[in-house]
Design an enzyme around this catalytic site. Structure first.
Site, PDB file in Angstrom:
ATOM      1  N   HIS A 261     -79.920  22.086  14.979  1.00 44.72           N
ATOM      2  CA  HIS A 261     -79.381  22.066  16.110  1.00 44.72           C
ATOM      3  C   HIS A 261     -78.025  21.670  16.097  1.00 44.72           C
ATOM      4  O   HIS A 261     -77.668  20.868  15.285  1.00 44.72           O
ATOM      5  CB  HIS A 261     -80.194  21.097  17.054  1.00 44.72           C
ATOM      6  CG  HIS A 261     -79.896  21.527  18.597  1.00 44.72           C
ATOM      7  ND1 HIS A 261     -78.705  20.830  19.347  1.00 44.72           N
ATOM      8  CD2 HIS A 261     -80.754  22.440  19.456  1.00 44.72           C
ATOM      9  CE1 HIS A 261     -78.789  21.658  20.563  1.00 44.72           C
ATOM     10  NE2 HIS A 261     -79.843  22.326  20.559  1.00 44.72           N
ATOM     11  N   ASP A 315     -87.722  24.776  19.819  1.00 38.32           N
ATOM     12  CA  ASP A 315     -88.689  26.132  19.478  1.00 38.32           C
ATOM     13  C   ASP A 315     -89.469  25.915  18.597  1.00 38.32           C
ATOM     14  O   ASP A 315     -90.237  26.766  18.282  1.00 38.32           O
ATOM     15  CB  ASP A 315     -87.720  27.132  19.045  1.00 38.32           C
ATOM     16  CG  ASP A 315     -86.658  27.586  20.162  1.00 38.32           C
ATOM     17  OD1 ASP A 315     -87.196  27.772  21.330  1.00 38.32           O
ATOM     18  OD2 ASP A 315     -85.504  28.043  19.857  1.00 38.32           O
TER      19      ASP A 315
HETATM   20  N1  CMC Z   1     -82.952  25.667   8.033  1.00 40.61           N
HETATM   21  C1  CMC Z   1     -82.081  25.340   6.900  1.00 40.61           C
HETATM   22  N2  CMC Z   1     -80.801  24.791   6.857  1.00 40.61           N
HETATM   23  C2  CMC Z   1     -80.281  24.548   8.002  1.00 40.61           C
HETATM   24  C3  CMC Z   1     -80.970  24.927   9.046  1.00 40.61           C
HETATM   25  C4  CMC Z   1     -82.278  25.609   9.131  1.00 40.61           C
HETATM   26  N3  CMC Z   1     -82.827  25.871  10.371  1.00 40.61           N
HETATM   27  N4  CMC Z   1     -80.044  24.693  10.270  1.00 40.61           N
HETATM   28  C5  CMC Z   1     -78.737  24.179   9.751  1.00 40.61           C
HETATM   29  N5  CMC Z   1     -79.207  24.282   8.352  1.00 40.61           N
HETATM   30  C6  CMC Z   1     -78.062  23.824   7.594  1.00 40.61           C
HETATM   31  C7  CMC Z   1     -77.106  25.114   7.157  1.00 40.61           C
HETATM   32  O1  CMC Z   1     -77.493  25.547   6.083  1.00 40.61           O
HETATM   33  C8  CMC Z   1     -75.774  24.094   6.937  1.00 40.61           C
HETATM   34  O2  CMC Z   1     -75.735  23.544   5.468  1.00 40.61           O
HETATM   35  P1  CMC Z   1     -74.649  23.286   4.649  1.00 40.61           P
HETATM   36  O3  CMC Z   1     -73.617  22.233   5.531  1.00 40.61           O
HETATM   37  O4  CMC Z   1     -74.880  23.145   3.482  1.00 40.61           O
HETATM   38  O5  CMC Z   1     -73.948  24.926   4.726  1.00 40.61           O
HETATM   39  C9  CMC Z   1     -76.053  22.798   7.933  1.00 40.61           C
HETATM   40  O6  CMC Z   1     -77.282  22.715   8.061  1.00 40.61           O
HETATM   41  C10 CMC Z   1     -75.119  23.047   9.141  1.00 40.61           C
HETATM   42  O7  CMC Z   1     -75.592  24.364   9.873  1.00 40.61           O
HETATM   43  P2  CMC Z   1     -74.892  25.401  10.459  1.00 40.61           P
HETATM   44  O8  CMC Z   1     -75.543  26.611  10.723  1.00 40.61           O
HETATM   45  O9  CMC Z   1     -73.463  25.111  10.440  1.00 40.61           O
HETATM   46  O10 CMC Z   1     -75.223  24.641  12.161  1.00 40.61           O
HETATM   47  P3  CMC Z   1     -74.969  25.174  13.313  1.00 40.61           P
HETATM   48  O11 CMC Z   1     -74.712  23.978  14.227  1.00 40.61           O
HETATM   49  O12 CMC Z   1     -73.826  26.230  13.509  1.00 40.61           O
HETATM   50  O13 CMC Z   1     -76.260  25.969  13.750  1.00 40.61           O
HETATM   51  C11 CMC Z   1     -78.368  26.551  14.422  1.00 40.61           C
HETATM   52  C12 CMC Z   1     -77.339  25.287  14.537  1.00 40.61           C
HETATM   53  C13 CMC Z   1     -79.608  26.063  15.425  1.00 40.61           C
HETATM   54  C14 CMC Z   1     -77.855  27.705  14.925  1.00 40.61           C
HETATM   55  C15 CMC Z   1     -79.151  26.311  12.972  1.00 40.61           C
HETATM   56  O14 CMC Z   1     -79.726  25.117  12.808  1.00 40.61           O
HETATM   57  C16 CMC Z   1     -80.321  27.415  13.041  1.00 40.61           C
HETATM   58  O15 CMC Z   1     -79.699  28.600  12.737  1.00 40.61           O
HETATM   59  N6  CMC Z   1     -81.517  27.087  13.111  1.00 40.61           N
HETATM   60  C17 CMC Z   1     -82.613  28.087  12.849  1.00 40.61           C
HETATM   61  C18 CMC Z   1     -82.666  28.988  14.071  1.00 40.61           C
HETATM   62  C19 CMC Z   1     -83.311  28.072  15.345  1.00 40.61           C
HETATM   63  O16 CMC Z   1     -84.264  27.213  15.291  1.00 40.61           O
HETATM   64  N7  CMC Z   1     -82.705  28.204  16.531  1.00 40.61           N
HETATM   65  C20 CMC Z   1     -83.046  27.535  17.775  1.00 40.61           C
HETATM   66  C21 CMC Z   1     -82.012  26.495  18.380  1.00 40.61           C
HETATM   67  S1  CMC Z   1     -82.605  25.116  19.496  1.00 40.61           S
HETATM   68  C22 CMC Z   1     -82.923  26.194  20.821  1.00 40.61           C
HETATM   69  C23 CMC Z   1     -81.832  27.012  21.313  1.00 40.61           C
HETATM   70  O17 CMC Z   1     -80.709  26.521  21.385  1.00 40.61           O
HETATM   71  O18 CMC Z   1     -82.219  28.098  21.837  1.00 40.61           O
END
Ligand code: CMC
Length: 388
Positions: A261, A315
């Site tokens: 998140h 989720d």
């Molecule tokens: N699985 C594996 N690694 C992850 C995940 C994940 N679900 N989420 C983040 N990371 C890692 C990512 O690879 C990165 O690692 P590094 O720094 O080594 O490159 C680090 O954590 C930061 O990730 P980010 O993508 O830069 O984080 P963000 O704040 O841009 O993204 C997010 C947040 C929710 C989009 C992302 O965690 C994600 O894609 N999660 C999976 C989809 C999901 O479950 N979405 C629902 C979100 S909550 C409800 C909502 O908002 O609707």
């Protein structure tokens, strides 16, 4: 004006002053209008919470009764909206159907009076009342069946489950579903709420505001993740497969759905509540084999990715609860939308009071003063693989 540094995804950039909700991502705290989500989940109802979010205070008994009655009265949708929905392709995603139907409300309720509190209230009531009916109607109509009319003897959540499953739900299912709606009602300025705010800032109608937010919620990085979680659990298939699955995802830099998140760096408090709702539901209605896989996945990810702050988000456990309630997989995100309408409308109403159209800037990376090349003189670029 202070010039900020470019921040991809606008991370950390305040886009509004708001008193609707508060998230403390380090300590796993979520409050609506200052009240902790754990307390609202136990003591409130979705409609009371929606009132709290939109009008900024808990309603008196009379205010709540009037609000509930107004919503009950406006649950039905016009025949022409149903006729329009009948023309949607049965293979279309319910979120696309919902976005189109929500936008269509603007055609039928075209009067726009954003400075009239009566108009604001009517729009709030119509959207909260009609969105669930449209979600349930599309579920039946895409199979060629007639939609089920709302049942005036049932409350908001029980009526939605009734319209969806064509039978009155038992009280436990209705209560658990109502808590799910409360948990999803609002969450500060996430992507769909920001989308709602940007659209609202042009002073367009509230139906366009909600339609644009629905379109944004649909994506797999936002509300669409709840659908993907069950697909992923089915693909994993057994507890033994969890560790190799996670290792493969990490090696290939694949995001694991339902985890991570932008704000929470600990387990999302809503995931904790949803997990206990899942346990309560399974104890009453039978176990779900995928729950054990989900718990194992949570443990393995805590070990492998906990240091990066990757824990279950809202989720992760919601899909298991929804499936037990008889909600089809591709309706999980529309159900999220039913709840989040409350938050979108709260932000719409808050913003109207201090509105300024959104107009961010950009960091231009292109070139300047290039010549215009006539079409016959343009050369096709070919990369090292021979692709044009
Ligand atoms: N699985 C594996 N690694 C992850 C995940 C994940 N679900 N989420 C983040 N990371 C890692 C990512 O690879 C990165 O690692 P590094 O720094 O080594 O490159 C680090 O954590 C930061 O990730 P980010 O993508 O830069 O984080 P963000 O704040 O841009 O993204 C997010 C947040 C929710 C989009 C992302 O965690 C994600 O894609 N999660 C999976 C989809 C999901 O479950 N979405 C629902 C979100 S909550 C409800 C909502 O908002 O609707």
């Amino acid at each position: 004006m202070t010039v900020c540094e470019y921040s991809p995804g606008l991370e950390g950039i305040p886009a509004a002053q708001s008193s609707i909700s508060y998230v403390d991502g380090k300590n796993g705290i979520l409050e609506y209008r200052g009240i902790r989500i754990e307390e609202l989940a136990v003591k409130s109802t979705f409609l009371e919470t929606a009132y709290l979010l939109i009008w900024g205070k808990l309603p008196t008994q009379d205010e709540l009764s009037e609000f509930e009655t107004d919503i009950l009265y406006h649950r039905r949708i016009k025949y022409s909206i149903r006729d329009m929905m009948k023309c949607f392709p049965e293979t279309g995603h319910p979120m696309d159907a919902l976005q189109t139907s929500a936008a269509a409300l603007g055609l039928f309720y075209a009067r726009r009076a954003l400075d009239d509190p009566t108009y604001i209230r009517q729009a709030v009531v119509r959207l909260l009342a009609k969105i669930p009916t449209m979600v349930a109607a599309f579920k039946l109509m895409r199979k060629g069946n007639d939609p089920v009319q709302p049942n005036d003897d049932l409350g908001y959540s029980a009526n939605f489950l009734y319209m969806l499953t064509e039978r009155p739900p038992d009280p436990l299912a209705a209560r658990i579903f109502d808590v799910c709606l409360t948990l999803h009602a609002e969450h500060t300025i996430n992507a769909s709420t920001f989308s709602a705010m940007v659209t609202a800032s042009t002073l367009t109608d509230p139906y366009a505001v909600v339609a644009s937010a629905v379109g944004t919620l649909a994506g797999p990085l936002h509300g669409g993740a709840n659908e993907e979680v069950l697909v992923m659990l089915e693909e994993i298939g057994s507890k033994e497969n969890v560790l190799p699955y996670v290792e493969k995802c990490i090696a290939n830099k694949h995001k694991i759905m339902g985890f991570g998140h932008r704000v929470y760096k600990v387990k999302d408090p809503r995931a904790t509540i949803l997990q206990s709702l899942a346990q309560e539901l399974f104890a009453a209605t039978g176990y779900d084999d995928y729950y054990d896989i989900a718990v194992e996945l949570e443990n393995v990810i805590a070990e492998k990715l906990g240091s990066k702050g990757i824990y279950p988000n809202v989720d992760f456990y919601s899909g298991l609860v929804y499936r037990k309630l008889g909600i089809p997989n591709d309706l999980f995100t529309p159900v999220f939308a039913i709840a989040r309408v409350a938050g979108w409308l709260a932000h719409w109403k808050e913003q109207l009071a201090v509105n300024r159209i959104f107009r961010p800037t950009q960091v231009y990376q292109g070139e300047h003063n290039l010549p215009y090349i006539p079409i016959e003189a343009r050369v096709v670029a070919i990369d090292s693989n021979g692709n044009k």
